[in-house]
Design a protein around this motif. Structure first.
Motif, PDB file in Angstrom:
ATOM      1  N   MET A   1       0.747  -1.248   0.071  1.00  0.00           N
ATOM      2  CA  MET A   1      -0.071  -0.029   0.041  1.00  0.00           C
ATOM      3  C   MET A   1       0.971   1.142   0.198  1.00  0.00           C
ATOM      4  SD  MET A   1      -2.984   0.953   2.821  1.00  0.00           S
ATOM      5  CE  MET A   1      -3.578   2.682   2.735  1.00  0.00           C
ATOM      6  N   SER A   2       0.660   2.345  -0.602  1.00  0.00           N
ATOM      7  CA  SER A   2       1.406   3.370  -0.796  1.00  0.00           C
ATOM      8  C   SER A   2       0.896   4.176   0.347  1.00  0.00           C
ATOM      9  CB  SER A   2       1.064   4.172  -2.036  1.00  0.00           C
ATOM     10  OG  SER A   2      -0.202   5.004  -2.166  1.00  0.00           O
ATOM     11  N   GLY A   3       2.017   5.369   0.674  1.00  0.00           N
ATOM     12  CA  GLY A   3       1.881   6.235   1.461  1.00  0.00           C
ATOM     13  C   GLY A   3       1.095   7.409   1.024  1.00  0.00           C
ATOM     14  N   THR A   4       0.436   7.519   0.013  1.00  0.00           N
ATOM     15  CA  THR A   4      -0.162   8.778  -0.566  1.00  0.00           C
ATOM     16  C   THR A   4      -1.703   8.763  -0.219  1.00  0.00           C
ATOM     17  OG1 THR A   4      -0.363   7.659  -2.742  1.00  0.00           O
ATOM     18  CG2 THR A   4       1.569   8.667  -2.367  1.00  0.00           C
ATOM     19  N   GLY A   5      -2.166   7.982   0.706  1.00  0.00           N
ATOM     20  CA  GLY A   5      -3.672   8.258   0.905  1.00  0.00           C
ATOM     21  C   GLY A   5      -3.992   9.423   1.803  1.00  0.00           C
ATOM     22  N   GLY A   6      -5.246   9.056   1.996  1.00  0.00           N
ATOM     23  CA  GLY A   6      -6.063  10.532   2.802  1.00  0.00           C
ATOM     24  C   GLY A   6      -5.513  11.112   3.877  1.00  0.00           C
ATOM     25  N   GLY A   7      -5.662  12.295   4.072  1.00  0.00           N
ATOM     26  CA  GLY A   7      -4.687  13.103   5.177  1.00  0.00           C
ATOM     27  C   GLY A   7      -5.542  13.817   6.307  1.00  0.00           C
ATOM     28  N   THR A   8      -6.738  14.077   6.060  1.00  0.00           N
ATOM     29  CA  THR A   8      -7.406  14.841   7.186  1.00  0.00           C
ATOM     30  C   THR A   8      -7.526  14.058   8.378  1.00  0.00           C
ATOM     31  OG1 THR A   8      -9.713  14.351   6.692  1.00  0.00           O
ATOM     32  CG2 THR A   8      -8.564  15.904   5.373  1.00  0.00           C
ATOM     33  N   ASP A   9      -7.945  14.860   9.291  1.00  0.00           N
ATOM     34  CA  ASP A   9      -8.041  14.151  10.695  1.00  0.00           C
ATOM     35  C   ASP A   9      -9.852  13.763  10.645  1.00  0.00           C
ATOM     36  OD1 ASP A   9      -5.763  14.417  11.812  1.00  0.00           O
ATOM     37  OD2 ASP A   9      -6.448  15.284  13.438  1.00  0.00           O
ATOM     38  N   GLU A  10     -10.573  13.797   9.550  1.00  0.00           N
ATOM     39  CA  GLU A  10     -11.831  13.250   9.634  1.00  0.00           C
ATOM     40  C   GLU A  10     -11.817  12.366   8.550  1.00  0.00           C
ATOM     41  OE1 GLU A  10     -14.214  14.872  11.199  1.00  0.00           O
ATOM     42  OE2 GLU A  10     -13.046  16.459  11.859  1.00  0.00           O
ATOM     43  N   GLY A  85       1.306  24.146   2.538  1.00  0.00           N
ATOM     44  CA  GLY A  85       0.781  23.150   2.991  1.00  0.00           C
ATOM     45  C   GLY A  85       1.254  21.692   2.763  1.00  0.00           C
ATOM     46  N   SER A  86       1.474  21.443   1.633  1.00  0.00           N
ATOM     47  CA  SER A  86       2.028  20.234   1.060  1.00  0.00           C
ATOM     48  C   SER A  86       3.464  19.901   1.612  1.00  0.00           C
ATOM     49  CB  SER A  86       2.156  20.246  -0.344  1.00  0.00           C
ATOM     50  OG  SER A  86       2.733  19.025  -0.865  1.00  0.00           O
ATOM     51  N   VAL A  87       4.146  21.465   1.865  1.00  0.00           N
ATOM     52  CA  VAL A  87       5.694  21.203   2.283  1.00  0.00           C
ATOM     53  C   VAL A  87       5.573  20.667   3.532  1.00  0.00           C
ATOM     54  CG1 VAL A  87       7.742  22.568   2.720  1.00  0.00           C
ATOM     55  CG2 VAL A  87       6.436  22.795   0.507  1.00  0.00           C
ATOM     56  N   VAL A  88       4.595  21.555   4.375  1.00  0.00           N
ATOM     57  CA  VAL A  88       4.366  21.069   5.935  1.00  0.00           C
ATOM     58  C   VAL A  88       4.084  19.575   5.933  1.00  0.00           C
ATOM     59  CG1 VAL A  88       2.962  21.675   7.914  1.00  0.00           C
ATOM     60  CG2 VAL A  88       4.016  23.664   6.373  1.00  0.00           C
ATOM     61  N   ARG A  89       3.051  19.081   5.299  1.00  0.00           N
ATOM     62  CA  ARG A  89       2.805  17.660   5.511  1.00  0.00           C
ATOM     63  C   ARG A  89       3.843  16.778   5.444  1.00  0.00           C
ATOM     64  NH1 ARG A  89      -1.743  14.507   2.091  1.00  0.00           N
ATOM     65  NH2 ARG A  89      -1.669  12.615   3.117  1.00  0.00           N
ATOM     66  N   THR A  90       4.873  17.177   4.185  1.00  0.00           N
ATOM     67  CA  THR A  90       6.029  16.120   4.104  1.00  0.00           C
ATOM     68  C   THR A  90       6.954  16.542   5.082  1.00  0.00           C
ATOM     69  OG1 THR A  90       5.433  16.677   1.774  1.00  0.00           O
ATOM     70  CG2 THR A  90       7.750  15.606   2.325  1.00  0.00           C
ATOM     71  N   ALA A  91       7.047  17.723   5.551  1.00  0.00           N
ATOM     72  CA  ALA A  91       8.116  17.754   6.654  1.00  0.00           C
ATOM     73  C   ALA A  91       7.693  16.871   7.668  1.00  0.00           C
ATOM     74  CB  ALA A  91       8.112  19.279   6.915  1.00  0.00           C
ATOM     75  N   ASN A  92       6.362  16.783   8.136  1.00  0.00           N
ATOM     76  CA  ASN A  92       5.987  16.061   9.296  1.00  0.00           C
ATOM     77  C   ASN A  92       6.247  14.622   9.142  1.00  0.00           C
ATOM     78  OD1 ASN A  92       3.143  14.106  10.047  1.00  0.00           O
ATOM     79  ND2 ASN A  92       3.781  15.691  11.725  1.00  0.00           N
ATOM     80  N   ARG A 104       5.186  36.533   4.062  1.00  0.00           N
ATOM     81  CA  ARG A 104       3.708  36.748   4.590  1.00  0.00           C
ATOM     82  C   ARG A 104       3.694  35.537   5.654  1.00  0.00           C
ATOM     83  NH1 ARG A 104       0.130  39.399   1.227  1.00  0.00           N
ATOM     84  NH2 ARG A 104       0.978  39.966  -1.028  1.00  0.00           N
ATOM     85  N   ARG A 105       2.977  36.152   6.786  1.00  0.00           N
ATOM     86  CA  ARG A 105       2.914  35.170   7.926  1.00  0.00           C
ATOM     87  C   ARG A 105       1.864  34.185   7.584  1.00  0.00           C
ATOM     88  NH1 ARG A 105       3.896  35.173  13.367  1.00  0.00           N
ATOM     89  NH2 ARG A 105       4.950  37.262  13.196  1.00  0.00           N
ATOM     90  N   ARG A 106       0.589  34.737   6.770  1.00  0.00           N
ATOM     91  CA  ARG A 106      -0.436  34.121   6.510  1.00  0.00           C
ATOM     92  C   ARG A 106      -0.083  33.074   5.628  1.00  0.00           C
ATOM     93  NH1 ARG A 106      -5.402  35.062   8.242  1.00  0.00           N
ATOM     94  NH2 ARG A 106      -6.458  34.190   6.648  1.00  0.00           N
ATOM     95  N   TRP A 107      -0.559  31.629   5.704  1.00  0.00           N
ATOM     96  CA  TRP A 107      -0.392  30.599   4.622  1.00  0.00           C
ATOM     97  C   TRP A 107      -1.687  29.523   4.416  1.00  0.00           C
ATOM     98  CZ3 TRP A 107       0.409  25.648   6.463  1.00  0.00           C
ATOM     99  CH2 TRP A 107       0.751  25.316   7.494  1.00  0.00           C
ATOM    100  N   ASN A 108      -1.806  28.896   3.410  1.00  0.00           N
ATOM    101  CA  ASN A 108      -2.943  28.136   3.382  1.00  0.00           C
ATOM    102  C   ASN A 108      -2.700  26.906   3.999  1.00  0.00           C
ATOM    103  OD1 ASN A 108      -4.917  26.362   2.380  1.00  0.00           O
ATOM    104  ND2 ASN A 108      -5.248  27.785   0.673  1.00  0.00           N
ATOM    105  N   ARG A 109      -3.341  26.673   4.992  1.00  0.00           N
ATOM    106  CA  ARG A 109      -3.358  25.435   5.790  1.00  0.00           C
ATOM    107  C   ARG A 109      -3.956  24.046   5.337  1.00  0.00           C
ATOM    108  NH1 ARG A 109      -1.625  29.354   9.285  1.00  0.00           N
ATOM    109  NH2 ARG A 109      -0.164  29.002  10.711  1.00  0.00           N
ATOM    110  N   ARG A 110      -4.714  24.476   4.351  1.00  0.00           N
ATOM    111  CA  ARG A 110      -5.627  23.158   3.726  1.00  0.00           C
ATOM    112  C   ARG A 110      -4.454  22.125   3.236  1.00  0.00           C
ATOM    113  NH1 ARG A 110     -10.818  22.389   2.348  1.00  0.00           N
ATOM    114  NH2 ARG A 110     -11.191  20.776   0.755  1.00  0.00           N
ATOM    115  N   GLY A 111      -3.533  22.461   2.643  1.00  0.00           N
ATOM    116  CA  GLY A 111      -2.736  21.280   2.315  1.00  0.00           C
ATOM    117  C   GLY A 111      -2.225  20.499   3.394  1.00  0.00           C
ATOM    118  N   ALA A 112      -1.851  21.217   4.255  1.00  0.00           N
ATOM    119  CA  ALA A 112      -1.065  20.500   5.533  1.00  0.00           C
ATOM    120  C   ALA A 112      -2.080  19.605   6.115  1.00  0.00           C
ATOM    121  CB  ALA A 112      -0.854  21.666   6.638  1.00  0.00           C
TER     122      ALA A 112
END
Length: 224
Positions: A1-10, A85-92, A104-112
């Motif tokens: 199984m790959s590691g690219t599956g779903g990522g939300t806490d829902e 957000g994608s960078v943050v998720r991969t860093a995790n 900019r301090r604000r960034w789109n967190r959806r991808g994280a």
């Protein structure tokens, strides 16, 4: 199984994710201060590995802090880059020491997909501020070399490059790449080999490739 599956806490519709309530009710709960009573009572459907089931966020972060890798990831954010957000998720996923957002301090967190809760995200108003922080290094540590990632003139191949164990991997904007200030301030600028027609890689993909290159060189086997 790959590691690219779903990522939300829902939980995803129609897919059973995680675990349900702890069997037996409160009288059967383990005596472990790391566990969250709400998750024990309601179940844990978060996108976390099994060893962290029912743990509080604070307990997970504390455990990750004991084994974080000594590389940081920084990304310039002058135009609300949607890839952060994608960078943050991969860093995790690679348990980086930290993520640094420059500009900019604000960034789109959806991808994280809420993975920013489990690592340390820092902000620097300018590239100069990031470089100054890197020259100081972590508390009690040595200065951190800054390695830019871009296919600009003068860049050198990432492939085969010996990466410092402690370092900062710096990415630019999705469209423009590294700023001139970032290129000038980096200790080296590395490029990722490309063989097609596109001029550049997606910033999130480039970050993942660079982090994996670091892991191949410096990290041991992941936890079971």
């Amino acid at each position: 199984m790959s590691g690219t599956g779903g990522g939300t806490d829902e939980p995803r519709v129609g897919v059973e994710v995680g675990v349900g309530p702890w069997p037996g009710g409160p009288d059967a709960w383990p005596d472990d201060p790391r566990l969250d009573p709400v998750l024990l009572a309601e179940g844990d459907r978060r996108n976390v590995v099994d060893r962290y089931r029912y743990w509080t966020v604070e307990a997970v972060v504390a455990d990750l802090d004991r084994s974080r890798h000594p590389f940081h990831v920084a990304v310039e954010n002058w135009q609300h880059d949607l890839n952060i957000g994608s960078v943050v998720r991969t860093a995790n996923a690679f348990n980086a020491a930290g993520v640094h957002v420059v500009g900019r301090r604000r960034w789109n967190r959806r991808g994280a997909m809420v993975t920013d809760r489990y690592l340390h995200v820092h902000h620097h108003a300018t590239v100069a501020d990031l470089l100054s922080w890197a020259r100081t290094g972590e508390p009690g540590g040595a200065p951190l070399p800054v390695l830019g990632l871009d296919n600009v003139p003068g860049s050198v191949p990432l492939e085969g490059r010996a990466l410092p164990r402690a370092c900062v991997l710096l990415l630019g904007q999705e469209s423009a790449g590294l700023s001139a200030e970032a290129v000038a301030g980096a200790d080296a600028v590395l490029r990722i080999a490309q063989y097609g027609s596109t001029r550049s890689l997606n910033a999130g993909a480039a970050a993942a490739i660079a982090m994996h290159a670091w892991v191949v060189q410096h990290a041991g086997p992941p936890p079971a």
